[in-house]
Design a protein around this motif. Structure first.
Motif, short mmCIF file in Angstrom:
data_model
loop_
_atom_site.label_atom_id
_atom_site.label_comp_id
_atom_site.label_asym_id
_atom_site.label_seq_id
_atom_site.Cartn_x
_atom_site.Cartn_y
_atom_site.Cartn_z
N UNK A 34 0.86 -1.20 -0.14
CA UNK A 34 0.13 -0.07 -0.05
C UNK A 34 1.01 1.21 0.09
N UNK A 35 2.09 1.09 -0.45
CA UNK A 35 2.91 2.24 -0.59
C UNK A 35 2.69 3.51 -1.66
N UNK A 36 1.91 3.11 -2.63
CA UNK A 36 1.58 4.08 -3.66
C UNK A 36 0.24 4.82 -3.51
N UNK A 37 -0.09 6.11 -3.64
CA UNK A 37 -1.26 6.49 -3.67
C UNK A 37 -1.69 6.35 -5.22
N UNK A 38 -2.61 6.33 -5.60
CA UNK A 38 -3.29 5.82 -6.74
C UNK A 38 -2.58 6.51 -7.99
N UNK A 39 -3.00 8.09 -7.78
CA UNK A 39 -2.68 8.99 -8.74
C UNK A 39 -1.20 9.23 -9.02
N UNK A 40 -0.29 8.45 -7.95
CA UNK A 40 1.19 8.78 -8.02
C UNK A 40 1.81 7.56 -8.80
#
Length: 85
Positions: A34-40
């Motif tokens: 879960x290390x990435x925000x979707x938009x990133x």
């Protein structure tokens, strides 16, 4: 092996580790931990000059860049100098 462990290696961004030792991400986050925000995850939104892409809040896919020292702009694309005398 990419596994989480609630006692040793937890999931990022308030994700939870399930019985199969896999992270279950909150809305707006992806990745093995879960290390990435979707938009990133898109190249359109990637931050420049060592900026860090972060979610604005955990309930949306809106993101922003936290720029490293010496840079500013939506994607940390502009360099600035601060002269202290």
């Amino acid at each position: 092996v990419l596994e989480c462990d609630a006692n040793k290696f937890a999931c990022f961004n308030n994700g939870t580790c399930n019985n199969q030792k896999k992270c279950v991400c909150k809305s707006g986050y992806v990745g093995n931990f879960c290390e990435y925000a979707i938009g990133c995850r898109t190249s359109i939104r990637s931050c420049l000059n060592r900026g860090e892409c972060v979610a604005i809040n955990e309930n949306s896919d809106q993101v922003r860049c936290n720029c490293s020292d010496g840079y500013l702009g939506d994607r940390c694309e502009s360099q600035y100098w601060c002269n202290i005398e």
